[in-house]
Motif scaffolding. Structure first.
Motif, PDB file in Angstrom:
ATOM      1  N   SER B  67      42.812  41.249  35.892  1.00  0.00           N
ATOM      2  CA  SER B  67      41.790  40.242  36.145  1.00  0.00           C
ATOM      3  C   SER B  67      41.490  39.402  34.899  1.00  0.00           C
ATOM      4  O   SER B  67      41.269  38.205  34.983  1.00  0.00           O
ATOM      5  CB  SER B  67      40.513  40.959  36.559  1.00  0.00           C
ATOM      6  OG  SER B  67      39.933  40.360  37.648  1.00  0.00           O
ATOM      7  N   ALA B 302      38.629  39.551  42.893  1.00  0.00           N
ATOM      8  CA  ALA B 302      37.433  39.998  42.186  1.00  0.00           C
ATOM      9  C   ALA B 302      37.008  38.974  41.142  1.00  0.00           C
ATOM     10  O   ALA B 302      35.826  38.717  40.945  1.00  0.00           O
ATOM     11  CB  ALA B 302      37.682  41.353  41.535  1.00  0.00           C
ATOM     12  N   ASN B 305      35.336  36.030  42.917  1.00  0.00           N
ATOM     13  CA  ASN B 305      34.009  36.445  43.377  1.00  0.00           C
ATOM     14  C   ASN B 305      33.030  36.553  42.225  1.00  0.00           C
ATOM     15  O   ASN B 305      31.885  36.119  42.313  1.00  0.00           O
ATOM     16  CB  ASN B 305      34.077  37.802  44.086  1.00  0.00           C
ATOM     17  CG  ASN B 305      34.581  37.658  45.506  1.00  0.00           C
ATOM     18  OD1 ASN B 305      34.594  36.559  46.052  1.00  0.00           O
ATOM     19  ND2 ASN B 305      35.009  38.756  46.089  1.00  0.00           N
ATOM     20  N   MET B 360      35.637  45.633  37.625  1.00  0.00           N
ATOM     21  CA  MET B 360      36.300  44.837  38.653  1.00  0.00           C
ATOM     22  C   MET B 360      36.696  45.684  39.859  1.00  0.00           C
ATOM     23  O   MET B 360      36.723  45.196  40.972  1.00  0.00           O
ATOM     24  CB  MET B 360      37.543  44.136  38.093  1.00  0.00           C
ATOM     25  CG  MET B 360      37.261  43.237  36.923  1.00  0.00           C
ATOM     26  SD  MET B 360      35.903  42.095  37.181  1.00  0.00           S
ATOM     27  CE  MET B 360      36.739  40.700  37.881  1.00  0.00           C
ATOM     28  N   ASN B 364      33.438  46.104  42.720  1.00  0.00           N
ATOM     29  CA  ASN B 364      34.020  45.175  43.666  1.00  0.00           C
ATOM     30  C   ASN B 364      33.388  45.246  45.067  1.00  0.00           C
ATOM     31  O   ASN B 364      33.037  44.210  45.634  1.00  0.00           O
ATOM     32  CB  ASN B 364      35.526  45.454  43.731  1.00  0.00           C
ATOM     33  CG  ASN B 364      36.306  44.259  44.185  1.00  0.00           C
ATOM     34  OD1 ASN B 364      35.763  43.181  44.316  1.00  0.00           O
ATOM     35  ND2 ASN B 364      37.572  44.468  44.439  1.00  0.00           N
TER      36      ASN B 364
END
Lengths: 80, 555
Positions: B67, B302, B305, B360, B364
């Motif tokens: 990520s 993730a 978001n 993450m 999540n």
């Protein structure tokens, strides 16, 4: 007979490991920048190879090897 | 019913399952204890190998790392899967044909030398022990964060469970529990991913959703690239040319390291036939790939978001999960310009939000508003991942002591019963030692894992490969190769890791290669030294040539 079996095995290894190298280190790393100009849906192609495609290829390569070796074992009448 | 309830329920149910399996699969002989009698079905062995392999790091940390690194995270994805191709093609079938219990067994017999066996067993114990301490830490963290049980008590519960099924069942018990643990962890990882993929793109398959358009008609990755650029980060999918050489070497070190890790190799001693060893590696990688192709999707979803939720949000209006995770210290907000708004940007001076990568995966479900039972599932999955890996590693430590050290090097006349007892006692001691180290983990655990892969790549991998593919390789060659490879790799890592007391600076890296990737160079050096020395010394004895001949050719 044994000699022939082993040579064939090495021949398969050479081909499959070359593909292994090209898909991961080639498409996923060294050539990834160039491949990123092309797209697969929303994926830049080099990125896709690095995070998805190479892994699929690894799985497929093992199953191809299993298939080839099972055939070779059968030809040489090996049971194990 | 809240998340806490579900977590207790799911962790309770899965732990009872593991204990039940342990009672059902007690080991009666050393062969059962070391390699489950070599009678495990290849598909089941594939699942067990997958669970053995995927640790707390794969389950909890990997998606988070990707990520934040974007393309750079690919080194872990390729590095931790590509080694299985090497295992299936170049190692597993021949080692199965060899048909003994451990990796030091192979090294010791192939190189007709007690010293080689001793070096191999020291490496095996060192690699496995550093790894297992990390797992114990993962167990403690999972318990303390989700069940509000103190960290220490969490580690003790974890040790208790592993102790029970490892001491009782050895490899047999461990294998069947790992099969169950695989099912738990893969279900726990994919369910939230499917939910999130559906929410974001309407496609239930995360691997495809990740390359699809979001609800506003823009491709998800394009959106993520745009968001990253807006905040001053690099584009998510862009390749940083200056670090490319490092990505290459780290990927290679992880791949060759995977293929040289004793707890992975030993799993291929547990299947009945040579052909089973090949196909079993295929099943293992297939099962691993379910998680490894989902993880990068989770990473991207993730990240989008997270940015959408927190970037430029009013601090007073952030959702409840933000406050919960702030309490754990994994999220930190420091309102530098005192405007009450969260600035999350690349510029260190302005950035106000510090995010721990593990969040993450852990947070999540909450970030995506998933039902509370999904949170319980994540905890049960994380624990399954940590426990299954710990058990496999502990078994390697115990067989190294009871079989390689005691039976082969010290007292060859020990009875079957005596050896089984020695195996049980040494695994018990190893579990307790790992637990104690987990209670006071040295700060450098994470750093030592890099060392584990480097050592596996620079010691075992060349010795095993040459042992199979080069009949001319002799004791002198293999031993000097292993020693030079290990010494070089260890010194480099210690010198360039400040956490290990090193004083080296990144600008002095050899060819720009960081310590994580140096195992690749260590491995190449090992190969060269082995080949040169073996050509200059005595040829291998006749009976060893026959041994090599026999492992190349199934019955």
């Amino acid at each position: 007979m044994k000699e022939k079996y082993w040579r064939k095995n090495i021949f398969y290894l050479r081909i499959l490991l070359t593909i292994w190298f090209i898909c991961s280190f080639g498409f996923g790393i060294l050539l990834a920048e160039n491949l990123n100009q092309f797209y697969l849906g929303g994926f830049p192609l080099g990125f896709w190879f690095a995070q998805q495609g190479s892994i699929y290829m690894f799985v497929i390569l093992i199953f191809i090897y299993v298939y080839l070796m099972n055939k070779l074992d059968k030809k040489h009448n090996l049971k194990e | 019913m809240d998340a806490q309830f579900w977590t207790y329920l799911l962790v309770g149910v899965t732990f009872s399952l593991y204990i039940g399996i342990a009672i059902w699969t007690r080991a009666q002989s050393t062969k059962e204890f070391y390699v489950a009698s070599g009678g495990i079905h290849p598909v089941l062995n594939g699942m067990a190998t997958a669970a053995d392999w995927m640790s707390a790091a794969s389950f909890i940390s990997m998606a988070g790392i990707i990520s934040f690194l974007g393309y750079g995270g690919s080194q872990y994805l390729m590095g931790w899967t590509g080694g299985y191709v090497l295992l299936a093609l170049c190692l597993a079938p021949y080692l199965r044909k060899f048909g003994k219990f451990t990796v030091p067994d192979f090294i010791g017999e192939r190189y007709y030398s007690k010293n080689a066996r001793t070096i191999a067993l020291i490496c095996a114990i060192f690699v496995s022990f550093t790894y297992v301490v990390g797992q114990m830490k993962g167990v403690g963290v999972a318990f303390s964060r989700f069940l509000e049980i103190p960290y220490d008590l969490g580690v003790i519960i974890g040790i208790g469970i592993v102790f029970f099924y490892a001491v009782l069942g050895g490899m047999k018990g461990i294998t069947y529990t790992q099969v169950a643990q695989y099912c738990v962890l893969i279900f726990a990882f994919t369910v939230p991913a499917i939910f999130i993929s559906l929410q974001a793109t309407g496609n239930p398959i995360p691997q495809i959703g990740f390359g699809s358009k979001t609800t506003d008609g823009v491709y998800l990755l394009e959106k993520l690239n745009q968001l990253s650029v807006d905040l001053g980060f690099e584009k998510y999918t862009d390749i940083n040319q200056t670090t490319l050489i490092n990505v290459f070497f780290i990927t290679a070190a992880l791949m060759f390291g995977t293929a040289g890790l004793p707890h992975v190799i030993v799993r291929f001693f547990t299947v009945p036939k040579v052909r089973d060893a090949r196909i079993s590696a295929g099943w293992a990688l297939l099962f691993i790939s379910f998680l490894y192709t989902t993880a990068p999707a989770v990473a991207a979803f993730a990240k989008v978001n997270l940015i959408n939720t927190v970037s430029n949000a009013q601090y007073s209006e952030v959702p409840q999960w933000f406050k919960n995770w702030e309490n754990t210290g994994l999220l930190q907000f420091d309102d530098k310009n005192a405007d009450g708004i969260i600035q999350y940007v690349a510029d260190e001076e302005v950035n106000e939000l510090t995010i721990d990568r593990d969040i993450m995966v852990l947070a999540n479900p909450e970030i995506a508003n998933l039902p509370p039972w999904v949170i319980g599932l994540i905890v049960a999955g994380g624990l399954a991942a940590a426990l299954s890996t710990a058990a496999g590693l502990l078994l390697v430590i115990s067989t190294s002591i009871s079989h390689d050290l005691l039976k082969k090097n010290i007292n060859p006349n020990i009875s079957e019963k005596g050896e089984l007892w020695a195996a049980r006692i040494s695994i018990a001691v190893a579990v307790v030692a790992a637990g104690l180290a987990g209670l006071n983990p040295p700060g450098f655990v994470a750093e030592v894992v890099a060392l584990a892969f480097g050592l596996a790549a620079s010691s075992f991998f060349p010795a095993i490969i040459l042992g199979i593919f080069d009949k001319r390789m002799n004791k002198e060659g293999a031993l000097s190769g292993m020693i030079v490879g290990v010494v070089f790799t260890t010194i480099y890592i210690f010198y360039f890791k400040p956490q290990l007391g090193g004083s080296g600076l990144p600008k002095d890296y050899l060819f720009g290669i960081s310590p994580e990737g140096i195992g690749t160079i260590g491995m190449i050096i090992n190969f060269i030294v082995s080949l040169v020395v073996s050509r200059l010394t005595r040829p291998t004895p006749e009976n060893i040539r026959d041994l090599v001949e026999s492992i190349r050719y199934p019955k």
